[in-house]
Design an enzyme around this catalytic site. Structure first.
Site, short mmCIF file in Angstrom:
data_model
loop_
_atom_site.label_atom_id
_atom_site.label_comp_id
_atom_site.label_asym_id
_atom_site.label_seq_id
_atom_site.Cartn_x
_atom_site.Cartn_y
_atom_site.Cartn_z
N ASP A 33 34.97 -28.37 -28.46
CA ASP A 33 34.28 -27.61 -29.52
C ASP A 33 34.98 -27.78 -30.86
O ASP A 33 36.16 -28.12 -30.93
CB ASP A 33 34.21 -26.13 -29.15
N GLU A 34 34.24 -27.51 -31.91
CA GLU A 34 34.77 -27.37 -33.27
C GLU A 34 35.70 -28.51 -33.69
O GLU A 34 36.83 -28.29 -34.13
CB GLU A 34 35.51 -26.03 -33.41
N VAL A 35 35.21 -29.74 -33.54
CA VAL A 35 36.00 -30.90 -33.96
C VAL A 35 35.75 -31.15 -35.45
O VAL A 35 34.63 -31.46 -35.84
CB VAL A 35 35.62 -32.15 -33.14
#
Length: 546
Positions: free
Chosen positions: A339-341
């Site tokens: 997530d949230e790269v």
């Protein structure tokens, strides 16, 4: 109000301290609570609802007869084939201890219950997600012996919890009932976060106890993240030595094995999460060239961002670390995060951009795909089931058909519709972030969620929803408040994931949930009150962890 609880507790002593008007309100609310469950809803006819959370799939009341239990005499007796089993032995010891703490009360005219027999047909079946957790429980009005029969040890563990909850601590009796029960969903998880705030092993044990009391079967251990790396890896000791807050805040292999063994005794599988390629700042403190260099725009405004996929050696590190992790955690499941790269860090690194052109990697979504494909190749070689956060699906990455998509963002109904129509299994967490707290009975909003509320999904597609997970992220949570913040709010999620889809009555659940939380308090879990006034016959009176 607080009054619904007193239907099960007798409703006598609190009234001594109430005005006539309060007593009238007490009576009316009690009547509503007790009659909330109709024959159509639960199959119990005109009998009082059973104070069990999660509510059983099938329950038949034999009669109004109630047998007493003498805590000093009562014993749980396993059949010979499970007498030496670790899970059964620890569960028997646990529940006999729970009952031993109750005070003996006058004997019921309907007789005394002196023992409970446990029968397990397949005692060697290992713990797994999807293992048979069904059980049948019989308390006959004509026998001093109750019985639990289950296919596996873990069904027996679930049956023991139901048996405990049926006990009325006010008059010391059990109802005469026959229950057949099994979970609606195979995956009923709870997330803890030990990177933002460290949780001592003993506090994790207490969380596991509480989860078992609501028939959860998965502990999702988000063990490392940007702030700290508390997992002590023998393969890469520097990860914890430089990445943990300090060496008093680490989990050794011995600690991990203690947690997984303790969880197994409670019928709970531990799924570790090693989130990559983002959320890895703590990794970079000991691994040179592991993270992408991007001065001033990295994680927390620093100089480093996600893992650098252009360096082949980084995949060798991941291969070695994840091989170790899957050997230490015995459940055969791994959460890979994803997530949230932050693409802006990758974008600012000239060497990485040049490498992308050389390799024909056109976009940063393609770069993420490149990373995830190589990671999943590693994981497939480890023979483990794996879960990823929903961004991996949302960003159109090339993923294997056995990937399980964990949905956590907004508009979850729409996301899950896309996921199941694409043929992927999925887990729901979006509406169950328990770390977001509000004043009042916020358990209701968790209770009213329906995981099958997926527009346009066919019955076959709905079967791809394997369950859900409540999350307790650690930004403002540590050992001082995790138990009271989790329980009994998580129990509302647990019922949604275990009980029949038609079990939805809020008033009924309010009565049962308050009694359940009192049962947790009696067992040293400081579950917070869900009513604005009331009491528990056995109040929480402090910890006795050792």
């Amino acid at each position: 109000g607080s009054s619904g609880i007193n239907a099960e507790y007798g409703g006598i002593s609190p009234a001594l301290f109430l005005s006539f008007a309060d007593m009238l309100i007490l009576l009316l609310v009690t009547i509503v609570a007790v009659t909330a469950a109709t024959e159509e809803d639960y199959g119990l006819g005109s009998f009082n609802i059973l104070p069990v959370v999660p509510f059983p799939q099938e329950a038949e009341m034999y009669s109004t007869a109630r047998r007493s239990l003498d805590p000093e005499v009562f014993r749980i007796t396993p059949t010979p084939n499970i007498q030496e089993d670790k899970v059964i032995a620890s569960s028997i010891a646990r529940y006999e201890f729970y009952f031993s703490r109750f005070k003996p009360l006058p004997t019921s005219p309907d007789g005394t219950l002196t023992s409970l027999t446990l029968t397990v047909h397949s005692p060697s079946t290992p713990l797994s997600i999807g293992v048979d957790e069904s059980y049948s429980l019989t308390i006959s009005p004509s026998s001093p012996t109750a019985s639990i029969t289950a296919e596996t040890r873990f069904g027996a563990v679930r049956g023991l919890e139901t048996f405990y909850q049926l006990y009325n601590v006010t008059d010391g009796t059990f109802p005469s009932v026959n229950i057949k029960d099994y979970p609606r969903f195979a995956y009923r998880g709870f997330l803890i976060d030990t990177s933002r705030h460290f949780l001592p092993v003993e506090s994790i044990f207490k969380v596991i106890q509480g989860l078992s009391m609501s028939k959860f079967n998965v502990l999702h251990w988000h063990i490392v993240d940007d702030p700290s790396f508390p997992y002590y890896s023998p393969s890469f000791p520097g990860l914890a030595e430089k990445g943990a807050y300090d060496m008093n805040h680490v989990y050794t292999i011995s600690d991990v094995l203690r947690v997984t063994s303790y969880a197994e005794d409670h019928g709970i599988l531990v799924v570790p999460e090693f989130d990559t390629p983002g959320h890895t700042l703590s990794w970079g403190k000991s691994l040179e060239n592991f993270l992408t260099y991007c001065p001033g725009i990295g994680t927390f405004g620093g100089d480093y961002g996600p893992i650098n996929p252009s360096i082949d050696a980084n995949f060798g590190i991941l291969q070695k670390l994840l091989a170790e992790v899957t050997s230490v955690f015995p459940g055969g499941w791994l959460h890979l995060g994803g997530d949230e790269v932050p693409f802006k860090c990758w974008q600012s690194n000239k060497e990485l951009v040049a490498w992308m052109k050389q390799q024909g990697v056109k976009t940063f979504s393609d770069l993420e795909s490149y990373y995830e494909e190589k990671l999943l190749d590693i994981v497939h070689g480890l023979n483990t089931s794996y879960v990823v956060w929903e961004e991996i699906f949302n960003n159109g990455l090339h993923i294997q058909p056995d990937t399980i998509i964990h949905v956590w963002k907004g508009k979850w109904n729409e996301t899950m519709a896309k996921v199941v129509k694409a043929g992927y299994k999925t887990i729901l967490s979006s509406p169950w972030y328990l770390n977001y707290i509000t004043f009042g009975d916020d358990w209701v909003k968790y209770y009213e969620i329906e995981p099958y509320d997926i527009p346009g999904a066919t019955p076959a597609e709905l079967q791809l929803v394997i369950g859900g997970e409540a999350c307790m992220w650690g930004e403002f949570v540590d050992a001082t408040n995790i138990l009271s913040r989790t329980f009994p709010r998580a129990s509302a999620v647990a019922e949604r994931l275990w009980s029949s889809q038609k079990v939805r009555d809020r008033k009924d659940m309010s009565f049962r949930l308050d009694k359940h939380r009192c049962g947790m308090c009696a067992r040293e879990i400081p579950a917070e009150s869900i009513l604005h006034r009331g009491y528990c016959p056995y109040e929480f009176d402090g910890y006795d962890w050792h």
